[in-house]
Design a protein around this motif. Sequence first.
Motif, PDB file in Angstrom:
ATOM      1  N   ASP A 176       0.805  -1.173   0.090  1.00  0.00           N
ATOM      2  CA  ASP A 176      -0.060  -0.168  -0.012  1.00  0.00           C
ATOM      3  C   ASP A 176       0.808   1.261   0.038  1.00  0.00           C
ATOM      4  N   PHE A 177       2.441   1.164   0.298  1.00  0.00           N
ATOM      5  CA  PHE A 177       2.945   2.344   0.504  1.00  0.00           C
ATOM      6  C   PHE A 177       4.022   2.049  -0.427  1.00  0.00           C
ATOM      7  N   LYS A 178       4.122   1.301  -1.583  1.00  0.00           N
ATOM      8  CA  LYS A 178       5.134   1.170  -2.350  1.00  0.00           C
ATOM      9  C   LYS A 178       5.244   2.110  -3.395  1.00  0.00           C
ATOM     10  N   LYS A 205      -1.801   4.045  -0.389  1.00  0.00           N
ATOM     11  CA  LYS A 205      -1.909   5.044   0.736  1.00  0.00           C
ATOM     12  C   LYS A 205      -1.058   6.104   1.052  1.00  0.00           C
ATOM     13  N   GLY A 206      -0.077   5.978  -0.216  1.00  0.00           N
ATOM     14  CA  GLY A 206       1.097   7.068  -0.020  1.00  0.00           C
ATOM     15  C   GLY A 206       0.985   8.254  -1.202  1.00  0.00           C
ATOM     16  N   THR A 207       0.951   9.172  -0.654  1.00  0.00           N
ATOM     17  CA  THR A 207       0.420  10.655  -1.424  1.00  0.00           C
ATOM     18  C   THR A 207       1.142  11.569  -0.841  1.00  0.00           C
ATOM     19  N   ASP A 208       1.401  12.623  -1.906  1.00  0.00           N
ATOM     20  CA  ASP A 208       2.046  13.989  -1.378  1.00  0.00           C
ATOM     21  C   ASP A 208       1.007  15.114  -2.223  1.00  0.00           C
ATOM     22  N   THR A 209       0.026  14.507  -2.706  1.00  0.00           N
ATOM     23  CA  THR A 209      -0.985  15.468  -3.212  1.00  0.00           C
ATOM     24  C   THR A 209      -2.295  15.661  -2.131  1.00  0.00           C
TER      25      THR A 209
END
Length: 466
Positions: A176-178, A205-209
């Motif tokens: 989910d965080f790759k 589930k990883g984002t900088d937006t």
Amino acid sequence: MRIANTPILAVDSYKASHKWQYPEGTELVSSYIEARANNSGLDLPGTVFFGLQPLLRQLAETPITADDIKRSAKVFAAHGVPFFEEGWRWILTQHQGRLPVEIRAVAEGTVVPFNNAVVQVVNTDPKAYWPTSYMETTLQRAVWYASTVATVSWAVKRILREFWAKTSDAPVESLDFKLHDFGARGASSAESAALGGMAHLVNFKGTDTVEALLAADEFYGEAMAGFSIPAAEHSTITSWGRDGEVAAYANMLRQFGGPGKLVAVVSDSYDVFHAVEKLWGEELRSQVLDMGGTLVIRPDSGDPVEVVAKVLALAAQAFGTETNSKGYRVLNPAVRVIQGDGVNPHSIRAILARLAADGFAIDNIAFGMGGALLQKVDRDTFSWAMKASAIRIGGTWRDVYKEPVTDRGKGSKRGRLALAFDESAGWRTVPLEDCAEADNRLRPVFVDGRLVATTTLAEVRARAEV
């Protein structure tokens, strides 16, 4: 930025003249949306359908007003195309400004094979038959972009899962965080960043937006759909000067390091290999190991396959590895790598293949994807189209279709349609009359200007699970 603020003006100009182009006695027009073909170069069984709900909620919350009609009449008159003001006033007075259409759609998050209807639109008022196709512009924009981004993101997760199964002992949830969304600054607009970033969050589930987080909360009820960590950029490192590079790195550990914490530091401002081997691997080695968290080293230039392979090898030399049950090496948990430059589905596969060949597990790396995720897609990536397939004239339905001899791939479906599924035959578009209502996966979501069914991001994620 919503310039139109009304579906009357969220349209291609030529649509305004189409009311007068249908046969005399037209009552109902039925159209569908599909992804006709896979032109992406990715190995895909279909598309992840996503993104219709935000548009439908906006339409439900903003019925057409007298001011909308007045403004539209003025715009089209100056623009040089006819405008059916009488018809829109009918919708205003008889339907309180709510669009008299029924929109059916497959559940968002569903992976539907190419060349199948995923949306069906038909007007519900025989005196207002033109809105079906009039809505094509806004409906296609909602569907093709978000679905395409969700599908590209989903394709990457399939690649990651393949290498996870081969090389990793970590829980599958680690995937989910790759893949982290780095695309906000490269998106064409804030709305694109929100919609595309939200589509990525269907799978990861990883984002900088940040705008994607706000949209997921507003439209899909997910209070916090994604997560990030403190991270350096080149300006915050190079502001210390070349002689101060190691001090800049030490400051990152001091400010953001600690037990259980992750901090990402871009390390290629000058010489990434020197930074990994000498600065991180020697001068700051004890701080990295003692902080109790994880340093994520970020190379950001050069050939991603070669650079990542060398960075990982140097990090392994400096910090050590353990061999997992599948025979692949995993770095000391104090150190990981993230690659965010030159990242796309093809380079991700190439990087992971090289790392596996070098004996490294997927555990050691994550990816950040920007333009290739949110911007390097278009409607032709999966040949999205909306076409009329049936029309009712004088109480009788008849098929509508096109079949150009110059391009058979642009032929369209005919008749009123349903989307059926069973374990033996899989997904298939069938005539509506051949499909029981309970078996039709195109379910009503918007009827006469009101949302009649909604979904949550949690439900969408469950349907799209790789």
